[in-house]
Design an enzyme around this catalytic site. Structure first.
Site, PDB file in Angstrom:
ATOM      1  N   LYS A 101       0.801  -1.224   0.000  1.00  0.00           N
ATOM      2  CA  LYS A 101       0.000   0.000   0.000  1.00  0.00           C
ATOM      3  C   LYS A 101       0.835   1.277   0.000  1.00  0.00           C
ATOM      4  O   LYS A 101       0.296   2.356  -0.249  1.00  0.00           O
ATOM      5  CB  LYS A 101      -0.967  -0.009   1.171  1.00  0.00           C
ATOM      6  N   SER A 112      -2.742 -12.480   4.234  1.00  0.00           N
ATOM      7  CA  SER A 112      -3.226 -12.464   2.845  1.00  0.00           C
ATOM      8  C   SER A 112      -2.151 -12.976   1.892  1.00  0.00           C
ATOM      9  O   SER A 112      -2.456 -13.441   0.796  1.00  0.00           O
ATOM     10  CB  SER A 112      -3.679 -11.063   2.431  1.00  0.00           C
TER      11      SER A 112
HETATM   12  C1  LIG Z   1      -2.771  -7.160   3.635  1.00  0.00           C
HETATM   13  C2  LIG Z   1      -3.479  -6.923   2.333  1.00  0.00           C
HETATM   14  N1  LIG Z   1      -3.474  -7.873   1.420  1.00  0.00           N
HETATM   15  C3  LIG Z   1      -4.095  -7.721   0.238  1.00  0.00           C
HETATM   16  C4  LIG Z   1      -4.770  -6.573  -0.096  1.00  0.00           C
HETATM   17  C5  LIG Z   1      -5.444  -6.467  -1.440  1.00  0.00           C
HETATM   18  O1  LIG Z   1      -4.824  -5.596  -2.373  1.00  0.00           O
HETATM   19  P1  LIG Z   1      -5.676  -4.667  -3.330  1.00  0.00           P
HETATM   20  O2  LIG Z   1      -6.364  -3.649  -2.490  1.00  0.00           O
HETATM   21  O3  LIG Z   1      -4.705  -4.058  -4.297  1.00  0.00           O
HETATM   22  O4  LIG Z   1      -6.694  -5.526  -4.046  1.00  0.00           O
HETATM   23  C6  LIG Z   1      -4.813  -5.564   0.857  1.00  0.00           C
HETATM   24  C7  LIG Z   1      -5.569  -4.339   0.620  1.00  0.00           C
HETATM   25  O5  LIG Z   1      -6.736  -4.179   0.565  1.00  0.00           O
HETATM   26  C8  LIG Z   1      -4.151  -5.736   2.096  1.00  0.00           C
HETATM   27  O6  LIG Z   1      -4.158  -4.774   3.047  1.00  0.00           O
END
Ligand SMILES: Cc1ncc(COP(=O)(O)O)c(C=O)c1O
Length: 316
Positions: free
Chosen positions: A44, A262
């Site tokens: 992010k 994630s």
């Molecule tokens: C820890 C984490 N993994 C995955 C994501 C997913 O990424 P994106 O928002 O680009 O789909 C996010 C954000 O929402 C996240 O904070």
């Protein structure tokens, strides 16, 4: 490596590590792109920088401005780092049941926290932020779910880096939260390497995996629709919370990659995909490090206990 003037110059250009020994198919390589190496610790950083720069360029963001963002984690932390350095005041709407580490990180970077009800989760934080933004039109509401500077950061950064470092890539796997990563990298690949197939990792509807959302749960991020939506994806892999934890542990134990939950979900999705391919090279995203999740016991506690507690603790 050259000396840089600011940590903000260290955003992006993240390394890729070969974790093919975790692949269930010997003819499919699996490579991890370590977004955890960004200065505030997650993917992010890229979109926070991109959204701030876009708002500065179009005049929305004036010196000394106040920003507002609903975030239960990484975007808030990245914005807090940038706001501190750029002299903006940041208010983060944060569900009350996020892990203590997130609140502490936000406070360390000087953000102001506005609590939102635990039982309403991250959707409740979004609703409260939208209400506050309506009441305070002078606050700048960047809103990562609808801001095109989010996928643009991946179109101009993450995508080109992957093709530069892994020209042999055949498949890309990432979790879907705002969808910025998948839409931005997908748009780049569609233009420069159209044979690369894009796969989203989602939790089953109604179940929680850190950072991710199921599109079937009702909220479809505007950036997803604006950037091609379902047509931009070649498939999705549903990953259950238990698989995410198991693979998060395998990443740390068998590859030394201390990643967030994630990332375990994305690795689980990559492994599922590898099983079904004849051959190929999969790149998946390690979104963040494990630091913010330590207090959940995800790495060391009894597996069943951790999986049960997923229902109570907001991981995203
Ligand atoms: C820890 C984490 N993994 C995955 C994501 C997913 O990424 P994106 O928002 O680009 O789909 C996010 C954000 O929402 C996240 O904070």
């Amino acid at each position: 490596m050259p000396v840089v003037a600011s940590v903000l110059d260290l955003i992006g250009n993240t390394p890729v590590v070969d974790v093919s020994h975790l692949s269930p198919n010997p003819r499919v390589r699996i490579l991890a792109k370590l977004e955890s190496q960004n200065p505030a610790g997650s993917v992010k950083d890229r979109i926070a920088m991109s959204m701030v720069e876009a708002a500065e360029a179009d005049g929305t963001l004036q010196p000394g401005a106040t920003l507002l963002e609903p975030s239960s984690g990484n975007t808030g932390i990245a914005l807090a780092m940038i706001c501190r350095l750029r002299g903006y005041h940041l208010k983060i709407v944060l569900p009350q049941n996020v892990t203590a580490e997130r609140r502490q990180m936000l406070e360390a970077y000087g953000a102001e926290i506005i609590p939102s009800p635990a039982e309403e989760g991250s959707n409740g934080a979004v609703r409260l932020a939208q209400k506050l933004a309506d009441e305070h039109p002078d606050w700048v509401f960047l809103y990562q779910y609808g801001n095109e500077a989010n996928p643009t950061a991946h179109l101009t950064g993450t995508g080109p880096e992957i093709l530069r470092d892994v020209p042999e890539i055949t498949h890309f796997v990432a979790g879907l939260g705002t969808s910025g990563t998948l839409m931005g990298v997908g748009a780049y690949m569609a233009e420069h390497a159209p044979h690369v197939k894009m796969y989203a990792v989602e939790p089953p509807s109604g179940e929680h995996v850190e950072g991710l959302r199921s599109l079937d749960d009702g909220y479809v991020p505007p950036v997803f629709e604006k950037w091609g939506g379902i047509d931009a994806l070649h498939g999705k892999r549903i990953v259950r919370p238990a698989d995410s934890i198991v693979w998060t542990r395998r990443l740390v134990n068998e590859a030394g990659i201390f990643a967030g939950i994630s990332s375990g979900a994305a690795m689980a999705g990559a492994a599922k995909l590898a099983e079904r391919l004849e051959e190929g090279v999969i790149v998946f995203i390690v979104c963040d490090g494990g630091w913010k999740y330590l207090s959940t016991g995800a790495y060391t506690e009894d597996l069943e206990t951790v999986i049960d507690s997923i229902e109570d603790v907001i991981y995203f």
